[in-house]
Design a protein around this motif. Structure first.
Motif: not given
Ligand code: NAD
Length: 351
Positions: A48-76
């Protein structure tokens, strides 16, 4: 960056920073939501070029996983980690084992696995220090065949909606990207009697599909405009954009690639054009389903059976889209949110 404003807006639970100067480790772990279970999400290694870029990526990807795991019917729940730095320069046993210790210290609130620039060898080092890691060599193995099967099943649910039955005989499918998932998908489609139109930037991949599956090769820029029933993006993201959307002649977009819509408005435009878009994170969830199976003692047959249920998830998204008259990309989010809300309610009961 106003971190707490950001966290509150999307209701994030936790954002953590870990470092070890001696081994060169800087890692951000983000846990978005754990209503359904421990946060499950890969670790990405990126310069990552900046720490902010890394933080935003972590936030965005983590939220994406909440939706993905929920939609897949996983208990995660959803989480993600990003390691900052050049993977070609700073990877080492000590870096990954240090990271493994930090993951272990979270006591199972976060379970990780592979993402960009993380190899099986890296996972093995992490696994030396913690069991809260999945995708370990010799356990669940390559996810692509399971993902491909899930995409095939989701595509069938879409075909059922549009054509009234699941018959693929003579249906024309244009597949972009004949890699691990794309080729696996093509095999299922061929067996079901579909006509394949394929493209890839690697000529050998196209040749294999032509030679082994009788596919018709298409130039990489012409794949969007193929007169077909289904367009299946299995290469990279943002391929439904201002430039390509008007070329599409298909009735369905259903493929494995992540982040297919360049912007949300393209999901609305597909609906306006009468094209049924199957949200990427729902149809490509076979990969995470496969990894999740590992946490319960891996069994390939069970993983495939669970991936078969991608059909039901896609059918449910279509049902919600029709019920609420909203585009499918919004219906997928609604399906995930409805599941989280229902399970949260169950969790209120003392046992
Ligand atoms: P892969 O690297 O094996 O295959 C991708 C293929 O796309 C390659 O053959 C590549 O040459 C081709 N490609 C790249 N750019 C292209 C272009 N401009 N035009 C045509 N072809 C192009 O990757 P994969 O594992 O098959 O994954 C495919 C997609 O599915 C990716 O977006 C990935 O993030 C997503 N996905 C994969 C899995 C999985 O289990 N592997 C799970 C979920 C999502």
């Amino acid at each position: 960056m106003k971190i707490f404003d950001y966290l509150q807006e999307e209701n994030y639970e936790q954002l953590m920073f870990f470092q070890d100067k001696d081994v060169g480790l800087k890692v951000i772990i983000c846990i978005h939501n754990t209503v359904l279970g421990p946060a499950l999400g890969g670790t990405r290694f990126w310069n990552y070029q900046t720490e902010e870029e890394a933080i935003i990526d972590a936030l965005r990807l983590a939220r994406g996983m909440t939706y993905k795991n929920a939609a897949a019917g996983l208990n995660a729940g959803g989480g993600k980690a990003v390691i900052i730095g050049d993977p070609n320069k700073i990877k080492s046993e000590e870096l990954f084992r240090t990271y493994g210790r930090f993951v272990e210290g979270l006591g199972g609130r976060f379970i990780t696995g592979q993402d960009m620039n993380i190899t099986l060898k890296d996972i093995a080092f992490i696994n030396e220090e913690t069991d809260y890691v999945a995708g370990v060599e010799g356990k669940s193995g390559a996810p692509a065949p399971v993902t491909a099967f899930g995409v095939y099943r989701g595509l069938l649910a879409a075909v059922k909606e549009v054509y009234g039955n699941e018959d693929l005989t003579g249906k024309k499918v244009a597949v972009q990207g004949i890699g691990a998932v794309g080729f696996g998908l093509c095999k299922h489609l061929k067996e079901a009697g579909a006509e394949l139109y394929v493209t890839d930037i690697v000529e050998d991949n196209v040749k294999r599909a032509v030679d082994e599956l009788g596919a018709i090769a298409v130039d990489k820029d012409e794949i969007y405009g193929v007169d077909c029933d289904i367009f299946s993006p299995c290469a990279m993201g943002a391929i439904i954009n201002d430039y390509t959307i008007n070329d599409l002649k298909c009735k369905i977009v259903a493929g494995s690639a992540n982040n297919q819509l360049a912007e949300p408005k393209h999901g609305d435009l597909l609906k306006e054009k009468g094209i049924l878009y199957i949200p990427d994170y729902v149809i490509n969830s076979g990969g995470v389903i496969n990894v999740y199976e590992e946490l319960q003692g891996y069994n390939r047959d069970r993983a495939m059976a669970r991936a078969a249920a991608v059909y039901d998830s896609v059918a449910r998204v279509i049902e919600i889209s029709n019920r609420d008259n909203i585009p499918t990309y919004k219906a997928a989010d609604r399906m995930a949110e409805e599941r989280i809300a229902k399970i949260a309610k169950i969790n209120n009961i003392y046992r």
